[in-house]
Motif scaffolding. Structure first.
Motif, PDB file in Angstrom:
ATOM      1  N   LEU A 263      29.391 -29.751  -7.862  1.00 59.36           N
ATOM      2  CA  LEU A 263      29.808 -28.387  -7.863  1.00 59.36           C
ATOM      3  C   LEU A 263      31.127 -28.070  -7.377  1.00 59.36           C
ATOM      4  N   PRO A 264      30.665 -27.820  -5.891  1.00 59.76           N
ATOM      5  CA  PRO A 264      31.358 -27.544  -4.456  1.00 59.76           C
ATOM      6  C   PRO A 264      32.888 -27.955  -5.007  1.00 59.76           C
ATOM      7  N   ARG A 265      33.835 -28.619  -4.342  1.00 64.36           N
ATOM      8  CA  ARG A 265      35.120 -29.083  -5.079  1.00 64.36           C
ATOM      9  C   ARG A 265      35.370 -28.714  -5.790  1.00 64.36           C
ATOM     10  N   ILE A 266      34.594 -29.118  -6.797  1.00 63.88           N
ATOM     11  CA  ILE A 266      35.243 -28.365  -8.830  1.00 63.88           C
ATOM     12  C   ILE A 266      35.815 -27.204  -8.116  1.00 63.88           C
ATOM     13  N   VAL A 267      34.783 -25.970  -7.758  1.00 63.83           N
ATOM     14  CA  VAL A 267      35.184 -24.604  -7.415  1.00 63.83           C
ATOM     15  C   VAL A 267      35.853 -24.987  -6.801  1.00 63.83           C
ATOM     16  N   ALA A 268      36.068 -24.788  -5.856  1.00 63.33           N
ATOM     17  CA  ALA A 268      36.906 -24.969  -4.828  1.00 63.33           C
ATOM     18  C   ALA A 268      38.614 -25.553  -5.521  1.00 63.33           C
ATOM     19  N   SER A 269      38.761 -26.493  -6.162  1.00 60.66           N
ATOM     20  CA  SER A 269      39.759 -26.598  -6.544  1.00 60.66           C
ATOM     21  C   SER A 269      40.428 -25.363  -8.233  1.00 60.66           C
ATOM     22  N   LEU A 270      39.136 -25.415  -8.398  1.00 63.03           N
ATOM     23  CA  LEU A 270      39.493 -23.692  -9.462  1.00 63.03           C
ATOM     24  C   LEU A 270      39.916 -22.739  -8.756  1.00 63.03           C
ATOM     25  N   LEU A 271      39.308 -22.291  -8.342  1.00 61.93           N
ATOM     26  CA  LEU A 271      39.849 -20.879  -7.177  1.00 61.93           C
ATOM     27  C   LEU A 271      41.324 -21.064  -6.670  1.00 61.93           C
ATOM     28  N   GLU A 272      41.183 -22.539  -5.772  1.00 63.44           N
ATOM     29  CA  GLU A 272      42.576 -22.574  -5.423  1.00 63.44           C
ATOM     30  C   GLU A 272      44.135 -22.518  -6.237  1.00 63.44           C
TER      31      GLU A 272
ATOM     32  N   ALA B   5      28.536 -52.107  -7.221  1.00 67.17           N
ATOM     33  CA  ALA B   5      29.332 -53.608  -7.155  1.00 67.17           C
ATOM     34  C   ALA B   5      30.928 -53.471  -7.673  1.00 67.17           C
ATOM     35  N   LEU B   6      31.100 -52.341  -7.861  1.00 66.78           N
ATOM     36  CA  LEU B   6      32.117 -51.415  -7.886  1.00 66.78           C
ATOM     37  C   LEU B   6      31.962 -50.103  -8.640  1.00 66.78           C
ATOM     38  N   THR B   7      33.027 -49.357  -7.829  1.00 65.01           N
ATOM     39  CA  THR B   7      33.232 -47.363  -8.097  1.00 65.01           C
ATOM     40  C   THR B   7      34.590 -47.161  -7.977  1.00 65.01           C
ATOM     41  N   TYR B   8      34.609 -46.565  -9.443  1.00 66.29           N
ATOM     42  CA  TYR B   8      35.591 -45.546  -9.146  1.00 66.29           C
ATOM     43  C   TYR B   8      34.804 -43.945  -8.672  1.00 66.29           C
ATOM     44  N   ASP B   9      36.599 -43.743  -7.980  1.00 68.96           N
ATOM     45  CA  ASP B   9      36.745 -42.069  -7.016  1.00 68.96           C
ATOM     46  C   ASP B   9      37.292 -41.134  -7.824  1.00 68.96           C
ATOM     47  N   PHE B  10      36.838 -40.268  -7.995  1.00 64.00           N
ATOM     48  CA  PHE B  10      37.891 -38.711  -8.877  1.00 64.00           C
ATOM     49  C   PHE B  10      37.868 -38.532  -8.121  1.00 64.00           C
ATOM     50  N   GLU B  11      39.462 -37.777  -7.604  1.00 64.47           N
ATOM     51  CA  GLU B  11      39.628 -36.764  -7.356  1.00 64.47           C
ATOM     52  C   GLU B  11      40.640 -35.807  -7.493  1.00 64.47           C
ATOM     53  N   THR B  12      40.621 -34.660  -7.467  1.00 65.30           N
ATOM     54  CA  THR B  12      41.203 -33.343  -7.413  1.00 65.30           C
ATOM     55  C   THR B  12      42.206 -33.063  -6.826  1.00 65.30           C
ATOM     56  N   PHE B  13      43.329 -32.483  -7.112  1.00 69.48           N
ATOM     57  CA  PHE B  13      44.006 -32.077  -6.458  1.00 69.48           C
ATOM     58  C   PHE B  13      43.435 -30.666  -5.494  1.00 69.48           C
ATOM     59  N   SER B  14      43.335 -30.327  -4.815  1.00 68.24           N
ATOM     60  CA  SER B  14      43.238 -28.982  -3.682  1.00 68.24           C
ATOM     61  C   SER B  14      45.313 -28.324  -3.387  1.00 68.24           C
ATOM     62  N   ALA B  15      45.633 -27.606  -4.411  1.00 72.43           N
ATOM     63  CA  ALA B  15      46.794 -27.493  -4.014  1.00 72.43           C
ATOM     64  C   ALA B  15      47.109 -26.853  -2.581  1.00 72.43           C
ATOM     65  N   ALA B  16      46.169 -25.483  -2.758  1.00 72.85           N
ATOM     66  CA  ALA B  16      46.391 -24.742  -1.302  1.00 72.85           C
ATOM     67  C   ALA B  16      46.395 -26.021  -0.302  1.00 72.85           C
ATOM     68  N   GLN B  17      45.241 -26.312  -0.043  1.00 70.70           N
ATOM     69  CA  GLN B  17      44.807 -27.239   1.242  1.00 70.70           C
ATOM     70  C   GLN B  17      45.341 -28.715   0.872  1.00 70.70           C
ATOM     71  N   GLU B  18      46.694 -28.723  -0.018  1.00 72.98           N
ATOM     72  CA  GLU B  18      47.420 -29.881  -0.693  1.00 72.98           C
ATOM     73  C   GLU B  18      47.331 -30.944   0.190  1.00 72.98           C
ATOM     74  N   LYS B  19      46.122 -31.825  -0.156  1.00 70.21           N
ATOM     75  CA  LYS B  19      45.059 -32.755  -0.510  1.00 70.21           C
ATOM     76  C   LYS B  19      43.957 -33.214  -1.761  1.00 70.21           C
ATOM     77  N   TRP B  20      43.849 -34.464  -1.693  1.00 70.97           N
ATOM     78  CA  TRP B  20      42.756 -34.690  -2.876  1.00 70.97           C
ATOM     79  C   TRP B  20      41.241 -34.185  -2.589  1.00 70.97           C
ATOM     80  N   LEU B  21      40.644 -33.550  -3.035  1.00 78.82           N
ATOM     81  CA  LEU B  21      38.856 -33.943  -2.613  1.00 78.82           C
ATOM     82  C   LEU B  21      38.467 -34.798  -4.246  1.00 78.82           C
ATOM     83  N   GLU B  22      37.691 -35.716  -3.670  1.00 80.44           N
ATOM     84  CA  GLU B  22      36.344 -36.552  -4.050  1.00 80.44           C
ATOM     85  C   GLU B  22      35.592 -35.497  -5.067  1.00 80.44           C
ATOM     86  N   VAL B  23      35.567 -35.480  -6.081  1.00 76.56           N
ATOM     87  CA  VAL B  23      34.942 -34.886  -6.731  1.00 76.56           C
ATOM     88  C   VAL B  23      34.060 -35.593  -8.469  1.00 76.56           C
ATOM     89  N   SER B  24      33.897 -37.018  -7.898  1.00 76.79           N
ATOM     90  CA  SER B  24      32.667 -37.420  -8.785  1.00 76.79           C
ATOM     91  C   SER B  24      33.144 -38.743  -7.914  1.00 76.79           C
TER      92      SER B  24
END
Length: 423
Positions: free
Chosen positions: A390-399, A334-353
């Motif tokens: 986890l995966p995209r969080i790990v990706a963001s942390l690494l990058e 009925a209502l959704t918030y998406d969280f995205e972290t910015f992945s600096a090396a891919q230069e794009k926002w990744l949905e993490v939640s």
RNA sequence: GGAGAGAUGCCUGAGUGGCCGAAAGGAACAGUUUGCUAAACUGUCGUACUGGAAACGGUACCGAGGGUUCGAAUCCCUCUCUCUCCGCCA
């Protein structure tokens, strides 16, 4: 599944809300109500007949006791006739109910009126952004290259063992994942969520109740020999704990969390978007689930949103929060918030939640109700959110944390990893 | 995997064809009273659909589905699940 009462009493509102998901619901809802009238009429007729049959049966019994066999036998014949017509009606009723039901399950949840209009992800409303987007040194790499450089994640080995989308994590990144899971669970339990370790295979009834079945069958791995499904998210087993349960209103809100691996088939995606950790068939996630009073569920949703934001702050990741537009929302939400972290090396926002309020859409299917004093039982509202995947969080942390000397671990995680640098 | 037993309301548990939507006890809730952190007494106490403004009715549900019968919690069939013993295994 939408509630019949709601459609009956607030048809216009339902149409208005479904329009946000770009659906012209009027003809469907009217058809549902038509079935409903049919159903009620038929049921009334049937009930009358059954009542008649019950009365006759009682009379037959009495007559036998009084030894009036002839009269009893006569009544018996009458009863047989009544039974014949009630049998036909019962069949009709069953068909009507089935038709109505089949129609009802095709209707998505009604979006909250706060949901922005729109059709594609481009129409999502960016409601919040914080954290600094890091400026990486020259030669900074996307995470799949970092994973290779430091021998952290072996995608090809995963292919050898299982197939694409099942990476093998090694050494410090394996430890980092374990650290993240523990960190997320500690945070959730500190926030009052009861930690649950559920089965990661579920039966049909469970998959059905949270809405994965019947239509999204192809997205789950299915063990046909036992007819069990690998869960796509912990939401499925955890929410189903309360399937067919009536709780007392003072037990609300019920807060639960759990770590599980998640399995998604998601066939048919190729290219850059699915490289590395961006999209996997198996990944780890800590999920938070709440069962809330209908009057309070939107406040609960805000609490959950703030809770997830806090996690990303702790991890020092830049993030933004999107309020999904009607067209980008899931069937059940009925209502959704998406969280995205910015992945600096891919230069794009990744949905993490993704944090959602399902209102009564799931609870109606699973008969999750609550009772307030002597009042009639009501459907509770269900909510859930990743906290986090986890995966995209790990990706963001690494990058984002890469430096020429190695990859830095955020302060909050060091007690969990036992190291502060991957090099 | 082999053998046996069972599935009844929030729980325990009675009920083998009509008087059973279901005894009894416990728990819970409300009230009264005594008083003190508890007891006694009284009452309420399943769910869903449906008629009705309400009062109050109707129908269905005793693991699930089918059958026998005028009538099923009770008899028959199929399925699912649980428990016990043996075997195997972590």
């Amino acid at each position: 599944m939408l509630q019949l009462n709601y459609i009956r009493e607030k048809k216009d509102e339902a149409i208005q809300r479904l329009a946000l998901k770009n659906i012209d619901a009027k003809p469907i809802l009217e058809k549902v109500l038509e079935f409903d009238n049919d159903r009620r009429r038929t049921q009334n007729e049937l009930d009358t007949l059954l009542n008649e049959a019950n009365v006759i049966a009682k009379q037959v019994g009495d007559l036998y006791k009084q030894g009036k066999k002839a009269e009893a036998d006569e009544l018996k014949n009458k009863s047989i006739a009544v039974k014949e017509s009630s049998g036909k009606l019962a069949e009709q009723l069953k068909i009507i109910e089935e038709q109505q039901y089949n129609l009802l399950v095709t209707i998505p949840n009604t979006p909250s009126l706060k949901v922005p209009k729109g059709k594609t992800p481009a129409d999502n409303e960016n409601i919040h952004q914080e954290g600094e987007i890091p400026k990486l040194h020259a030669g900074a790499k996307p995470h799949w290259e970092l994973a290779e450089q430091y021998d952290l994640i072996d995608f090809e080995l995963g292919v050898k063992l299982t197939g694409a989308g099942f990476p093998v994590y090694k050494g410090k990144v394996a430890r980092l994942q374990r650290a993240l899971i523990n960190f997320f669970l500690d945070k959730a339990t500190a926030a009052g969520y009861l930690e649950i370790q559920p089965p990661i295979m579920v039966n049909e009834a469970s998959g059905y109740a949270t809405g994965q079945l019947p239509d999204k069958e192809g997205q789950m791995y299915h063990s046909t020999i036992d007819n069990l499904y690998l869960i796509p998210t912990a939401e499925v087993p955890i929410t189903n704990i309360y399937r067919d349960v009536i709780v007392k209103s003072d037990q609300l809100p019920i807060k639960m969390c759990g770590y599980t691996p998640c399995f998604r088939r998601e066939a048919g995606s190729y290219g850059k978007d699915v490289r590395g950790l961006n999209r996997l068939h198996q990944f780890d996630k800590v999920e938070i689930v709440q069962i809330a009073h209908p009057d309070k569920s939107y406040q609960t949703l805000e609490d959950m949103r703030e809770y997830v934001a806090g996690l990303l702050r702790d991890l020092e990741l830049p993030f933004r929060i999107l309020k999904l537009c009607g067209g980008d929302m899931s069937f059940a939400s009925a209502l959704t918030y998406d969280f995205e972290t910015f992945s600096a090396a891919q230069e794009k926002w990744l949905e993490v939640s993704s944090v959602s309020n399902f209102e009564t859409f799931q609870s109606n299917r699973m008969k999750l109700r609550f009772k307030e004093g002597d009042a009639k039982t009501q459907l509770a509202h269900t909510l859930n959110g990743s906290a986090l995947a986890l995966p995209r969080i790990v990706a963001s942390l690494l990058e984002n944390n890469q430096t020429p000397e190695g990859i830095k671990i955020p302060k909050a995680l060091i007690p969990y990893t036992g190291f502060s640098l991957i090099n």
